[in-house]
Write a protein that holds these residues in place. Sequence first.
Motif, PDB file in Angstrom:
ATOM      1  N   ASP A 141       0.701  -1.328   0.120  1.00 22.11           N
ATOM      2  CA  ASP A 141      -0.075  -0.007   0.021  1.00 22.11           C
ATOM      3  C   ASP A 141       1.101   1.345  -0.287  1.00 22.11           C
ATOM      4  O   ASP A 141       2.095   1.179  -0.225  1.00 22.11           O
ATOM      5  CB  ASP A 141      -1.203  -0.142   1.219  1.00 22.11           C
ATOM      6  N   GLY A 142       0.347   2.296   0.315  1.00 19.85           N
ATOM      7  CA  GLY A 142       1.012   3.643   0.273  1.00 19.85           C
ATOM      8  C   GLY A 142       1.101   4.391   1.646  1.00 19.85           C
ATOM      9  O   GLY A 142       1.054   3.565   2.794  1.00 19.85           O
ATOM     10  N   ALA A 143       1.003   5.541   1.620  1.00 22.68           N
ATOM     11  CA  ALA A 143       1.088   6.460   2.896  1.00 22.68           C
ATOM     12  C   ALA A 143      -0.283   6.270   3.757  1.00 22.68           C
ATOM     13  O   ALA A 143      -1.211   5.910   3.301  1.00 22.68           O
ATOM     14  CB  ALA A 143       1.287   7.881   2.663  1.00 22.68           C
ATOM     15  N   MET A 144       0.121   6.411   5.148  1.00 20.24           N
ATOM     16  CA  MET A 144      -0.942   6.128   6.110  1.00 20.24           C
ATOM     17  C   MET A 144      -1.122   7.758   6.684  1.00 20.24           C
ATOM     18  O   MET A 144      -2.031   8.018   6.936  1.00 20.24           O
ATOM     19  CB  MET A 144      -0.327   5.400   7.212  1.00 20.24           C
ATOM     20  N   GLY A 145       0.037   8.342   7.079  1.00 19.86           N
ATOM     21  CA  GLY A 145      -0.049   9.618   7.751  1.00 19.86           C
ATOM     22  C   GLY A 145      -0.720  10.642   6.714  1.00 19.86           C
ATOM     23  O   GLY A 145      -1.756  11.448   7.437  1.00 19.86           O
ATOM     24  N   THR A 146      -0.555  10.640   5.482  1.00 20.41           N
ATOM     25  CA  THR A 146      -1.249  11.689   4.669  1.00 20.41           C
ATOM     26  C   THR A 146      -2.568  11.476   4.641  1.00 20.41           C
ATOM     27  O   THR A 146      -3.372  12.483   4.529  1.00 20.41           O
ATOM     28  CB  THR A 146      -0.432  11.306   3.224  1.00 20.41           C
ATOM     29  N   LEU A 147      -3.138  10.331   4.689  1.00 18.30           N
ATOM     30  CA  LEU A 147      -4.520   9.989   4.760  1.00 18.30           C
ATOM     31  C   LEU A 147      -5.138  10.250   6.104  1.00 18.30           C
ATOM     32  O   LEU A 147      -6.353  10.788   6.308  1.00 18.30           O
ATOM     33  CB  LEU A 147      -4.950   8.545   4.313  1.00 18.30           C
ATOM     34  N   LEU A 148      -4.362  10.054   6.960  1.00 14.22           N
ATOM     35  CA  LEU A 148      -5.039  10.477   8.450  1.00 14.22           C
ATOM     36  C   LEU A 148      -4.894  11.957   8.806  1.00 14.22           C
ATOM     37  O   LEU A 148      -5.909  12.257   9.093  1.00 14.22           O
ATOM     38  CB  LEU A 148      -3.980   9.799   9.614  1.00 14.22           C
TER      39      LEU A 148
ATOM     40  N   ALA B 286      -5.541  13.979   6.382  1.00 19.22           N
ATOM     41  CA  ALA B 286      -7.031  14.225   5.643  1.00 19.22           C
ATOM     42  C   ALA B 286      -8.077  14.067   6.083  1.00 19.22           C
ATOM     43  O   ALA B 286      -9.053  14.705   6.128  1.00 19.22           O
ATOM     44  CB  ALA B 286      -6.938  13.685   4.250  1.00 19.22           C
ATOM     45  N   GLU B 287      -8.097  13.161   7.150  1.00 16.75           N
ATOM     46  CA  GLU B 287      -9.419  12.481   7.984  1.00 16.75           C
ATOM     47  C   GLU B 287      -9.286  13.454   9.241  1.00 16.75           C
ATOM     48  O   GLU B 287     -10.354  13.350  10.119  1.00 16.75           O
ATOM     49  CB  GLU B 287      -9.419  11.361   8.285  1.00 16.75           C
ATOM     50  N   GLY B 288      -8.336  14.447   9.501  1.00 19.69           N
ATOM     51  CA  GLY B 288      -8.161  15.383  10.799  1.00 19.69           C
ATOM     52  C   GLY B 288      -7.134  14.892  11.833  1.00 19.69           C
ATOM     53  O   GLY B 288      -7.487  15.577  12.913  1.00 19.69           O
ATOM     54  N   LEU B 289      -6.270  14.152  11.542  1.00 19.40           N
ATOM     55  CA  LEU B 289      -5.260  13.910  12.503  1.00 19.40           C
ATOM     56  C   LEU B 289      -4.687  15.139  12.654  1.00 19.40           C
ATOM     57  O   LEU B 289      -3.909  15.833  11.684  1.00 19.40           O
ATOM     58  CB  LEU B 289      -4.180  12.893  11.848  1.00 19.40           C
ATOM     59  N   LYS B 290      -4.446  15.876  14.020  1.00 18.60           N
ATOM     60  CA  LYS B 290      -3.774  16.902  14.229  1.00 18.60           C
ATOM     61  C   LYS B 290      -2.123  16.447  14.770  1.00 18.60           C
ATOM     62  O   LYS B 290      -1.551  15.301  14.860  1.00 18.60           O
ATOM     63  CB  LYS B 290      -4.211  17.498  15.468  1.00 18.60           C
ATOM     64  N   GLY B 291      -1.466  17.495  14.857  1.00 17.98           N
ATOM     65  CA  GLY B 291      -0.055  17.416  14.923  1.00 17.98           C
ATOM     66  C   GLY B 291       0.398  16.878  16.319  1.00 17.98           C
ATOM     67  O   GLY B 291       1.366  16.185  16.331  1.00 17.98           O
ATOM     68  N   GLY B 292      -0.442  16.958  17.238  1.00 16.57           N
ATOM     69  CA  GLY B 292       0.069  16.501  18.640  1.00 16.57           C
ATOM     70  C   GLY B 292      -0.769  15.028  18.927  1.00 16.57           C
ATOM     71  O   GLY B 292      -0.305  14.561  19.668  1.00 16.57           O
ATOM     72  N   ASP B 293      -1.310  14.542  17.880  1.00 14.47           N
ATOM     73  CA  ASP B 293      -1.874  13.454  17.987  1.00 14.47           C
ATOM     74  C   ASP B 293      -0.974  12.326  17.689  1.00 14.47           C
ATOM     75  O   ASP B 293      -0.017  12.289  17.091  1.00 14.47           O
ATOM     76  CB  ASP B 293      -3.344  13.168  17.084  1.00 14.47           C
ATOM     77  N   ILE B 294      -1.062  11.015  18.411  1.00 24.17           N
ATOM     78  CA  ILE B 294      -0.150   9.795  18.020  1.00 24.17           C
ATOM     79  C   ILE B 294      -1.028   9.100  17.069  1.00 24.17           C
ATOM     80  O   ILE B 294      -2.148   8.611  17.404  1.00 24.17           O
ATOM     81  CB  ILE B 294       0.093   9.176  19.334  1.00 24.17           C
ATOM     82  N   PRO B 295      -0.461   8.864  15.895  1.00 28.31           N
ATOM     83  CA  PRO B 295      -1.499   8.264  14.968  1.00 28.31           C
ATOM     84  C   PRO B 295      -1.917   6.788  15.095  1.00 28.31           C
ATOM     85  O   PRO B 295      -3.149   6.419  14.960  1.00 28.31           O
ATOM     86  CB  PRO B 295      -0.571   8.155  13.713  1.00 28.31           C
TER      87      PRO B 295
ATOM     88  N   ASP C 256     -11.421   1.858   6.395  1.00 32.50           N
ATOM     89  CA  ASP C 256     -11.783   2.489   4.941  1.00 32.50           C
ATOM     90  C   ASP C 256     -10.465   2.756   4.368  1.00 32.50           C
ATOM     91  O   ASP C 256     -10.376   2.417   3.052  1.00 32.50           O
ATOM     92  CB  ASP C 256     -12.547   3.968   5.212  1.00 32.50           C
ATOM     93  N   ILE C 257      -9.328   3.284   4.872  1.00 33.18           N
ATOM     94  CA  ILE C 257      -8.002   3.155   4.257  1.00 33.18           C
ATOM     95  C   ILE C 257      -7.693   2.115   3.800  1.00 33.18           C
ATOM     96  O   ILE C 257      -7.089   1.897   2.705  1.00 33.18           O
ATOM     97  CB  ILE C 257      -7.217   4.050   5.420  1.00 33.18           C
ATOM     98  N   HIS C 258      -7.584   1.111   4.668  1.00 28.70           N
ATOM     99  CA  HIS C 258      -7.088  -0.176   4.174  1.00 28.70           C
ATOM    100  C   HIS C 258      -7.845  -0.805   2.996  1.00 28.70           C
ATOM    101  O   HIS C 258      -7.404  -1.381   1.723  1.00 28.70           O
ATOM    102  CB  HIS C 258      -7.229  -1.065   5.391  1.00 28.70           C
ATOM    103  N   THR C 259      -9.163  -0.656   3.029  1.00 24.66           N
ATOM    104  CA  THR C 259      -9.981  -1.012   2.131  1.00 24.66           C
ATOM    105  C   THR C 259      -9.728  -0.103   0.527  1.00 24.66           C
ATOM    106  O   THR C 259      -9.700  -0.751  -0.774  1.00 24.66           O
ATOM    107  CB  THR C 259     -11.636  -0.760   2.159  1.00 24.66           C
ATOM    108  N   ARG C 260      -9.561   1.103   0.877  1.00 22.39           N
ATOM    109  CA  ARG C 260      -9.262   1.944  -0.461  1.00 22.39           C
ATOM    110  C   ARG C 260      -7.976   1.257  -1.191  1.00 22.39           C
ATOM    111  O   ARG C 260      -8.029   1.247  -2.343  1.00 22.39           O
ATOM    112  CB  ARG C 260      -8.875   3.324  -0.087  1.00 22.39           C
TER     113      ARG C 260
END
Length: 849
Positions: free
Chosen positions: A15-22, A24-33, A46-50
């Motif tokens: 697959d490809g990037a995870m952080g980029t898509l998270l 886009a879904e609202g992950l903030k800078g201080g969040d632990i992905p 949803d990301i895995h399915t895409r």
Amino acid sequence: MNIRDFIGRELLFSDGAMGTLLQAEGLKGGDIPETWNMLRPEVLRDIHTRYLNAGSNIITANTFGCNKFKLEHCDYDLDTLVCKGIELVRDAISKFESDSESAYARKPHFAALDVGPLGKLLKPIGNISFDEAEEAYAEIVRAGVKAGADILFFETFTDLYDLKAAIIAAKENSELPIFVSVAPDENGRLLTGGDLEAYVALVEGLGVDVLGMNCGFGPKQFLKFLPVITKVCSTPIIVQPNAGLPKVVNGKTTFDVTPDEFAIDELELVKGGVCIAGGCCGSTPEHIAAAVKLCETKKIPLAPIQKKDLTVISSYTHAVYFGDKPLLIGERINPTGKKALKQALRDKDINYIINEAIAEEEAGSDILDVNVGLPEIDECEMMETAIEEITAISTLPLQIDTSDIKTMERALRIYNGKPLLNSVNGKQESMEAVFPLAKKYGAAVVALTLDEAGIPETADARVAIAEKIINKAKEYGIDKKDLIFDSLTMTVSTDINNAAITLEALREIKEKFGVNTVLGVSNVSFGLPLRSIMTSTFFTLAMENGLSAGIINPLDERLMAAYDSYLTLRGFDNQCLRYIGKYSEKTDPYTAPKNLGIPGQAGIAGQPNDMLQALNTGQSGMSAGHENSGGNNIPGTNPGSSTPLYTAVVKGMIDKAGTECKAMLAAGVTPIEIIDNNLIPALDTVGAGFEAKKTFLPQLLMSADAAKSAFDVIKQYYAENGTKGESKGTVVMATVKGDIHDIGKNIVKVLLENYDYTVIDLGKDVPPEAIVDAVLENNIKLVGLSALMTTTVVSMEETIKQLREKAPFCKVVVGGAVLTKEYADKIGADAYSPQAMDTVKYAKEVFGK
């Protein structure tokens, strides 16, 4: 279904990037992905399915940062996040395969435990041990196995020692397929200096299933690096590029390679030898879908995985290959017949060993033999110390020389590279003890042609033992390319035929089995006068009969002269440039005119025993001419270039630097003279070497620590005498909010402090407001900001924005793996620091000193 049944047989896609898509879904800078596995599981499904719909076969769980260091302040434990991450991948795959009408639903799919680096440097340049790192990875691996992962995928590594700890943890705690991937810089090197060939040598030796590259660059850059890997690699290759380089558009991080452009370059990567293709930062399901579709349309056959049959060992920086050109293995770190070394081992005088290593490297050795076996010491403990200290100051691969199995395993485990192990022999007991260790740790092995009956008196019998060793090694999965045969040099003073038998066996073993060979050549002359003459002649004969590597004293100039002459005569020295450069200003003690009064020349009238002494001990041969004599000066024009303190700092000799500094102070040298004429010039020399890619990060940091040792002595001197040194300026350092990586920041801090700047280290995950407050409170002129994650560069931009508003007098220098010069300019930084020394240079500009 096991992915090993598909690797190399059909083209697979990860697959490809995870952080980029998270993001886009609202992950903030201080969040632990990884916490989104629990908080927003529907987003992960949803990301895995895409990615499954895009054609990905390998789906990586959202577990990249799941280690005890990064989760130290997290509300969820590692096991919970890993198990949930794998569960979400499994759920997505199961639903896709059962419900989707896509043709991709019938393809094989696998859940990968995604494991990133610990975010810590290992000792001696960092603060955690190899064992601590290995156990941290073991914890992750055990969680992944329990969760039901199909693959252990260690990616985005920048330190081969860190990666070795991860692979060992995987091998000892699971039987799952192991994928590894590194993130090289623009020169094809890792953060700690390792090149791609050293990477391949290490991980192939350790037996990984797939190796490759990811992150850092777009696909075009990896197209440049791929031939370097395919040239030496016999393992399936995975490449996962970024979708280009990050840019800031309207306050958001974007990437500049479109899906169609990405697909075209991925196709070229497949043509170049990649059998698993995917993406990293910035790549989306659209990028993967475009690559899958284009590769399917073009129907490019997979390049066959070719066995290279290379005999190779490595240090943490580079690989050394056994082949046509004979190699030199320095023999001086071996207590046999060496009273001074024996006493140093008893006294735990590691500086003596370090000095020997430095001398052997400077004399031209390719490999260093390390033997510290004495009955009255703890050999295992001393071997570990010696390996750690030598690899801290030398980039040469090591030959681990011991007959003690406990010492052997410990040394193989902690060695930073693919080692050469000396030795195994034809005794059943020896092979059964050594071969499992060699297989586990990926070592090449010196094989002695002796067995239970001793050393055979005939060449044929030694050849027969070699064949027995080859067959036994095969039972353990060890190929003959990793066996280097020693036909055993015996002294001619006890039997005039000994040399001829050794050479005949050497030649026959090489020709019959197609293997490499090694000899300890000095044994031939024991008990004879002028040993250097006999040894150098035998060495030449051995090379002519197929010797791949000689274990020699590289400080024996007559022996080295024979070697250099052989290289020239055999065509390894283009236009004789090596020979001319080395010997144009030297004189031969046998032919030099007598009574010329040349200082230090052996054999002049009145000193007839000097040359004999030198030749007997193997310490000298050619002597420097009068115009070239000048002691042991290190090249360069620095004021302190001939002092022991300067040398200690350049070589990273921490204890010696402190001792020499104390001696200079006691002799009346002022602290400022020591700093200006020794410490700063030494650090500048190392910094220049680092900039020229001749010195690497571990050496840079060891030199910084050596300088710190001297600075500490000076600080103590100031304290005792009521004075103190003047700081050149104060710098605030911080890793920005949301980013928990501090390797880069810590490296820069060490260097700044050793150039006499004061550093206020705010740590990691620091809010913009805290940085601004520190600047205002201390009237700071320079701030250094670090970010290693694409999700946190927005925090860096916000920090710079607040500094501009509230502290416009302050300059900002930024650095980190995700940054580029263009990116740094766009977010308003005053300077971009791609290398640690660049920050020191900029500090000099800001403070004017």
